[in-house]
Motif scaffolding. Sequence first.
Motif, PDB file in Angstrom:
ATOM      1  N   ALA A  92       0.865  -1.182   0.000  1.00 56.83           N
ATOM      2  CA  ALA A  92       0.000   0.000   0.000  1.00 56.83           C
ATOM      3  C   ALA A  92       0.898   1.227   0.000  1.00 56.83           C
ATOM      4  CB  ALA A  92      -0.914   0.015   1.229  1.00 56.83           C
ATOM      5  N   HIS A  93       0.333   2.367  -0.359  1.00 56.11           N
ATOM      6  CA  HIS A  93       1.126   3.601  -0.340  1.00 56.11           C
ATOM      7  C   HIS A  93       1.590   3.912   1.073  1.00 56.11           C
ATOM      8  CE1 HIS A  93       2.127   7.901  -0.697  1.00 56.11           C
ATOM      9  NE2 HIS A  93       2.373   7.601  -1.967  1.00 56.11           N
ATOM     10  N   LEU A 145       4.558   1.771  -0.957  1.00 51.93           N
ATOM     11  CA  LEU A 145       4.713   2.171  -2.348  1.00 51.93           C
ATOM     12  C   LEU A 145       4.806   3.687  -2.469  1.00 51.93           C
ATOM     13  CD1 LEU A 145       1.904  -0.134  -3.798  1.00 51.93           C
ATOM     14  CD2 LEU A 145       4.370  -0.590  -3.806  1.00 51.93           C
ATOM     15  N   MET A 146       5.361   4.127  -3.594  1.00 50.64           N
ATOM     16  CA  MET A 146       5.438   5.552  -3.900  1.00 50.64           C
ATOM     17  C   MET A 146       4.922   5.781  -5.316  1.00 50.64           C
ATOM     18  SD  MET A 146       9.198   6.455  -2.324  1.00 50.64           S
ATOM     19  CE  MET A 146       8.981   8.206  -2.668  1.00 50.64           C
ATOM     20  N   GLU A 150       7.419   1.481 -10.448  1.00 50.57           N
ATOM     21  CA  GLU A 150       7.118   0.443 -11.427  1.00 50.57           C
ATOM     22  C   GLU A 150       7.225  -0.917 -10.740  1.00 50.57           C
ATOM     23  OE1 GLU A 150       6.165   1.033 -14.527  1.00 50.57           O
ATOM     24  OE2 GLU A 150       6.453   3.200 -14.442  1.00 50.57           O
ATOM     25  N   LEU A 151       6.114  -1.599 -10.620  1.00 50.35           N
ATOM     26  CA  LEU A 151       6.101  -2.924 -10.010  1.00 50.35           C
ATOM     27  C   LEU A 151       6.294  -3.972 -11.096  1.00 50.35           C
ATOM     28  CD1 LEU A 151       3.063  -2.391  -7.606  1.00 50.35           C
ATOM     29  CD2 LEU A 151       5.494  -2.069  -7.105  1.00 50.35           C
ATOM     30  N   PRO A 152       7.099  -4.996 -10.852  1.00 47.99           N
ATOM     31  CA  PRO A 152       7.456  -5.944 -11.906  1.00 47.99           C
ATOM     32  C   PRO A 152       6.425  -7.031 -12.180  1.00 47.99           C
ATOM     33  CG  PRO A 152       8.565  -6.549  -9.866  1.00 47.99           C
ATOM     34  CD  PRO A 152       7.817  -5.271  -9.581  1.00 47.99           C
ATOM     35  N   PRO A 167      -5.526  10.233   2.049  1.00 47.70           N
ATOM     36  CA  PRO A 167      -4.207  10.840   1.861  1.00 47.70           C
ATOM     37  C   PRO A 167      -3.253  10.024   0.995  1.00 47.70           C
ATOM     38  CG  PRO A 167      -4.878  10.983   4.164  1.00 47.70           C
ATOM     39  CD  PRO A 167      -5.868  10.086   3.486  1.00 47.70           C
ATOM     40  N   GLY A 168      -3.406   8.702   0.988  1.00 50.28           N
ATOM     41  CA  GLY A 168      -2.466   7.866   0.244  1.00 50.28           C
ATOM     42  C   GLY A 168      -3.123   7.031  -0.831  1.00 50.28           C
TER      43      GLY A 168
END
Length: 245
Positions: A92-93, A145-146, A150-152, A167-168
């Motif tokens: 999660a962010h 996460l930000m 890029e997630l593979p 907020p996220g």
Amino acid sequence: MKVDKGIEMLEISANVMGKPGIIYPTLIWSNDEVVLIDAGFPDQIALFRDAFKKAGVPFNKLKIIILTHQDIDHIGSLLSIQTELPNVKVLAHEEEKAYIQGDKSPIKVAQLEARLNSLSPEGKAIYEKLKAGFQNCKAKIDKTLMGQEELPYCGGITVIYTPGHTPGHICLYHKQSKTLISGDLLSIEEGRLIKTPSFVDFDNDLAKNSLKKLIQYDIEKVICYHGGLFKDKTNTRIAELTGNK
């Protein structure tokens, strides 16, 4: 419902705002990876098992859960899934981690709590139910996460940081299929793609600015958690929503 090769829009029956409805988590998979985006309301794990089976994906192959944000209809069955599948990693962010893990009071609970003395008896009952629900489903986040990360997984998934609803809040873009998983930034009403109504946003101005970030992506299909699939001149419709067309 199949959206593209290796992408299924799950259809999970739920009580939404006091009415029977459906939520639409997303399942993405390849030969080596199975990714679930969002985890429904509390006590829905059996529905998720059935939805995986319908999609032809074994539930025990689930490896990754990505949460678009902290709301209880997106994290509700997370703890149950983690208990049954302890090797699943949850992402999660970074702005959402403390809320999901229970270190901070969730936004919706805090908003109601701030107005507790002025709430109707029905409003206070909703507050108590929501507070208890979050307390019972807080769960561990394994990786934060930000934006622009890029997630593979499954050919590549881009994290789009879209704060405003919370907020996220994040959206996710699956490059190979040109599919956007919009969380609660967008929804569908009477067949039209719309920005989620402002009254459910933490910060409506932030949400409007977040919407503009979508213009840079070539989006053919949008999976809305509330509303389902939209694929009618999608880029044009998103531009209209931002006021750029």
